[in-house]
Design a protein around this motif. Structure first.
Motif, mmCIF file in Angstrom:
data_model
loop_
_atom_site.group_PDB
_atom_site.id
_atom_site.type_symbol
_atom_site.label_atom_id
_atom_site.label_comp_id
_atom_site.label_asym_id
_atom_site.label_seq_id
_atom_site.Cartn_x
_atom_site.Cartn_y
_atom_site.Cartn_z
ATOM 1 N N SER A 52 -11.224 56.746 21.181
ATOM 2 C CA SER A 52 -11.111 56.749 19.738
ATOM 3 C C SER A 52 -10.969 55.261 19.409
ATOM 4 C CB SER A 52 -9.751 57.325 19.683
ATOM 5 O OG SER A 52 -9.684 58.779 19.717
ATOM 6 N N TRP A 53 -10.727 54.229 20.178
ATOM 7 C CA TRP A 53 -10.687 52.584 19.831
ATOM 8 C C TRP A 53 -11.891 52.445 19.329
ATOM 9 C CZ3 TRP A 53 -13.990 49.034 21.433
ATOM 10 C CH2 TRP A 53 -14.442 49.400 22.981
ATOM 11 N N GLN A 54 -13.037 53.045 19.572
ATOM 12 C CA GLN A 54 -14.281 52.872 19.135
ATOM 13 C C GLN A 54 -14.717 53.366 17.572
ATOM 14 O OE1 GLN A 54 -16.270 54.848 22.552
ATOM 15 N NE2 GLN A 54 -17.161 53.032 22.977
ATOM 16 N N ALA A 55 -13.521 54.143 17.255
ATOM 17 C CA ALA A 55 -13.839 54.931 15.872
ATOM 18 C C ALA A 55 -13.826 53.746 14.844
ATOM 19 C CB ALA A 55 -12.763 55.825 15.832
ATOM 20 N N PRO A 56 -12.788 52.868 14.614
ATOM 21 C CA PRO A 56 -12.901 52.049 13.282
ATOM 22 C C PRO A 56 -14.208 51.325 13.147
ATOM 23 C CG PRO A 56 -10.784 51.894 14.593
ATOM 24 C CD PRO A 56 -11.542 52.803 15.405
ATOM 25 N N ALA A 57 -14.850 50.806 14.106
ATOM 26 C CA ALA A 57 -15.996 50.186 13.793
ATOM 27 C C ALA A 57 -17.242 51.094 13.452
ATOM 28 C CB ALA A 57 -16.700 49.338 14.847
ATOM 29 N N TRP A 58 -17.104 52.263 13.879
ATOM 30 C CA TRP A 58 -17.983 53.366 13.623
ATOM 31 C C TRP A 58 -17.557 53.868 12.208
ATOM 32 C CZ3 TRP A 58 -17.609 58.973 12.826
ATOM 33 C CH2 TRP A 58 -18.963 59.514 12.953
ATOM 34 N N LEU A 59 -16.624 53.870 11.729
ATOM 35 C CA LEU A 59 -16.053 54.523 10.373
ATOM 36 C C LEU A 59 -16.537 53.434 9.356
ATOM 37 C CD1 LEU A 59 -12.729 56.140 11.317
ATOM 38 C CD2 LEU A 59 -14.806 57.243 10.708
ATOM 39 N N HIS A 60 -16.212 52.136 9.777
ATOM 40 C CA HIS A 60 -16.734 50.945 9.011
ATOM 41 C C HIS A 60 -18.145 51.076 8.695
ATOM 42 C CE1 HIS A 60 -16.229 47.104 7.076
ATOM 43 N NE2 HIS A 60 -17.514 46.689 7.888
ATOM 44 N N GLY A 61 -18.930 51.194 9.766
ATOM 45 C CA GLY A 61 -20.576 51.372 9.533
ATOM 46 C C GLY A 61 -20.835 52.356 8.588
ATOM 47 N N MET A 62 -20.241 53.636 8.446
ATOM 48 C CA MET A 62 -20.417 54.925 7.320
ATOM 49 C C MET A 62 -19.671 54.292 6.004
ATOM 50 S SD MET A 62 -19.635 58.023 9.701
ATOM 51 C CE MET A 62 -20.152 59.111 8.500
ATOM 52 N N GLY A 63 -18.917 53.241 5.787
ATOM 53 C CA GLY A 63 -18.322 52.707 4.767
ATOM 54 C C GLY A 63 -16.948 53.405 4.323
ATOM 55 N N GLU B 269 -0.072 52.791 25.364
ATOM 56 C CA GLU B 269 0.062 51.667 24.482
ATOM 57 C C GLU B 269 -1.271 50.862 24.399
ATOM 58 O OE1 GLU B 269 3.743 49.827 25.563
ATOM 59 O OE2 GLU B 269 4.948 51.463 24.683
ATOM 60 N N GLU B 270 -1.863 50.557 25.587
ATOM 61 C CA GLU B 270 -2.956 49.839 25.757
ATOM 62 C C GLU B 270 -4.137 50.425 24.679
ATOM 63 O OE1 GLU B 270 -6.450 48.214 28.839
ATOM 64 O OE2 GLU B 270 -4.908 49.848 29.494
ATOM 65 N N MET B 271 -4.147 51.614 24.790
ATOM 66 C CA MET B 271 -5.206 52.259 23.820
ATOM 67 C C MET B 271 -4.816 52.114 22.299
ATOM 68 S SD MET B 271 -8.003 53.987 23.446
ATOM 69 C CE MET B 271 -8.356 54.574 25.200
ATOM 70 N N ALA B 272 -3.444 52.130 21.829
ATOM 71 C CA ALA B 272 -2.973 51.922 20.486
ATOM 72 C C ALA B 272 -3.260 50.611 20.328
ATOM 73 C CB ALA B 272 -1.462 52.332 20.596
ATOM 74 N N ASP B 273 -2.914 49.503 20.969
ATOM 75 C CA ASP B 273 -3.403 48.282 20.749
ATOM 76 C C ASP B 273 -4.750 48.100 20.613
ATOM 77 O OD1 ASP B 273 -0.711 47.649 21.140
ATOM 78 O OD2 ASP B 273 -0.954 46.886 23.215
ATOM 79 N N ARG B 274 -5.671 48.661 21.253
ATOM 80 C CA ARG B 274 -7.203 48.577 21.122
ATOM 81 C C ARG B 274 -7.491 49.155 19.702
ATOM 82 N NH1 ARG B 274 -10.521 49.713 26.493
ATOM 83 N NH2 ARG B 274 -12.102 48.122 25.215
ATOM 84 N N ILE B 275 -6.904 50.369 19.348
ATOM 85 C CA ILE B 275 -7.093 50.846 18.015
ATOM 86 C C ILE B 275 -6.748 49.923 16.845
ATOM 87 C CG2 ILE B 275 -6.617 52.607 16.403
ATOM 88 C CD1 ILE B 275 -6.425 54.461 18.820
ATOM 89 N N ALA B 276 -5.521 49.330 17.086
ATOM 90 C CA ALA B 276 -4.890 48.218 15.868
ATOM 91 C C ALA B 276 -5.743 47.099 15.935
ATOM 92 C CB ALA B 276 -3.527 47.820 16.603
ATOM 93 N N ALA B 277 -6.370 46.835 16.817
ATOM 94 C CA ALA B 277 -7.420 45.457 16.890
ATOM 95 C C ALA B 277 -8.501 45.886 16.295
ATOM 96 C CB ALA B 277 -7.517 44.654 18.129
ATOM 97 N N ASP C 282 8.285 59.095 18.573
ATOM 98 C CA ASP C 282 7.243 58.791 19.327
ATOM 99 C C ASP C 282 6.096 58.633 18.579
ATOM 100 O OD1 ASP C 282 8.715 58.866 21.618
ATOM 101 O OD2 ASP C 282 7.867 60.666 22.313
ATOM 102 N N SER C 283 5.786 59.328 17.564
ATOM 103 C CA SER C 283 4.791 59.335 16.471
ATOM 104 C C SER C 283 4.816 58.181 15.896
ATOM 105 C CB SER C 283 4.645 60.473 15.871
ATOM 106 O OG SER C 283 4.293 61.614 16.529
ATOM 107 N N ALA C 284 5.878 57.686 15.457
ATOM 108 C CA ALA C 284 6.106 56.495 14.536
ATOM 109 C C ALA C 284 5.795 55.186 15.402
ATOM 110 C CB ALA C 284 7.619 56.605 13.931
ATOM 111 N N ARG C 285 6.566 55.475 16.250
ATOM 112 C CA ARG C 285 6.476 54.289 17.451
ATOM 113 C C ARG C 285 4.932 53.755 17.776
ATOM 114 N NH1 ARG C 285 5.509 54.064 22.785
ATOM 115 N NH2 ARG C 285 6.259 56.319 22.895
ATOM 116 N N LEU C 286 4.132 54.873 17.916
ATOM 117 C CA LEU C 286 2.677 54.729 18.525
ATOM 118 C C LEU C 286 1.707 54.379 16.988
ATOM 119 C CD1 LEU C 286 2.206 57.067 21.327
ATOM 120 C CD2 LEU C 286 2.039 54.307 21.159
#
Length: 281
Positions: free
Chosen positions: A21-32, A48-56, A92-96
């Motif tokens: 899922s950390w790859q999703a933001p760039a893929w979505l950006h490419g779709m507009g 948490e490491e995956m959450a940080d990658r999604i955030a970036a 937990d949802s709010a934290r992540l």
């Protein structure tokens, strides 16, 4: 601005060779697209490491992140142990989601079970107040909880109930799931006038500013006499509701909503179709 995006990852995301899922933001950006909703529906297991990658990646690609809290939440349940579990899922949802750079958590408030409905609603109101007290204690008060309109009579959260919940605290934003409203009303959203009545009600209860910034779930849906059965895709023309009846109203009224597509398997493609339909107006 209006933002459009999917709930989770489309089948085509994985078909293209992506795995995480950390790859999703760039893929979505490419779709507009400009929004993404991460699901904790089956439990909050994101590291948490995956959450940080999604955030970036979300920050780099201008993707607004939200999350869907676990489906197990039931603030109507008076059992102390079950209520504690619900509060834990919310925190937990709010934290992540905060760790992912997001600011909204969508939640199913509860189910009636064997309670009187008014009693169940009272438990839910108390639960939402308690949830924000706990979010404040955890330094998570900036997170906007989004009670979702539901698609079955056995669930808490018709339109009136959801708007009433949002009067408890100005940080509460309604998640208006138009497919659920359509299913609950057994095909209630058939034309522009039906959607206009929904928007009129939201605006009259919450005021125009809060209404304009609402969270939206949209898809087509299959339903029975008991309400929601399953989400469908835009390509399945036998199913409603249809975004072309809502898009002009959002444009005319100056909405700045976040619209998340929940179509089955084609959520990114159908989110892009909604964005293109809106921008063509």
């Amino acid at each position: 601005m209006m933002r459009f995006g999917p709930a989770g990852n489309s089948d085509s995301f994985y078909a293209a060779g992506y795995k995480a899922s950390w790859q999703a933001p760039a893929w979505l950006h490419g779709m507009g697209l400009t929004a993404y909703e991460y699901s904790f529906g089956r439990g909050v297991g994101l590291k948490e490491e995956m959450a940080d990658r999604i955030a970036a990646q979300a920050a780099e690609n201008d993707i607004a992140v939200s999350a869907h809290a676990p489906y197990f939440i039931n603030l109507a349940n008076p059992d102390p142990e079950k209520r504690e579990a619900s509060f834990r899922y919310i925190l937990d949802s709010a934290r992540l989601v905060t760790r992912m750079g997001g600011d909204r958590v969508v939640l199913h408030v509860g189910a009636v079970m064997k309670l009187d409905r008014e009693q169940a609603l009272a438990h839910c109101r108390a639960g939402l107040r308690e949830a924000y007290a706990r979010l404040s204690d955890a330094n998570l008060a900036r997170v906007r909880l989004c009670p979702e309109t539901m698609g079955r009579p056995s669930q808490i959260g018709d339109l009136w109930e959801t708007l009433d919940f949002c009067l408890l605290d100005e940080r509460l934003i309604p998640c208006i799931d138009f497919a659920h409203l359509h299913a609950l009303g057994r095909g209630a959203l058939r034309g522009p006038e039906d959607f206009a009545r929904v928007l009129d009600r939201i605006e009259s209860v919450l005021g125009m500013d809060r209404a304009r910034h609402m969270h939206v779930h949209f898809s087509t849906i299959e339903y029975t006499d008991k309400g929601e059965k399953r989400h469908r895709t835009f390509a399945e023309e036998a199913y409603g509701p249809r975004f072309q009846h809502l898009a002009p109203l959002l444009r005319q009224r100056g909405y700045q909503a976040r619209i998340i597509c929940e179509c089955h398997g084609t959520m990114a493609e159908d989110a892009r179709a909604m964005k293109e339909m809106y921008e063509a107006l």
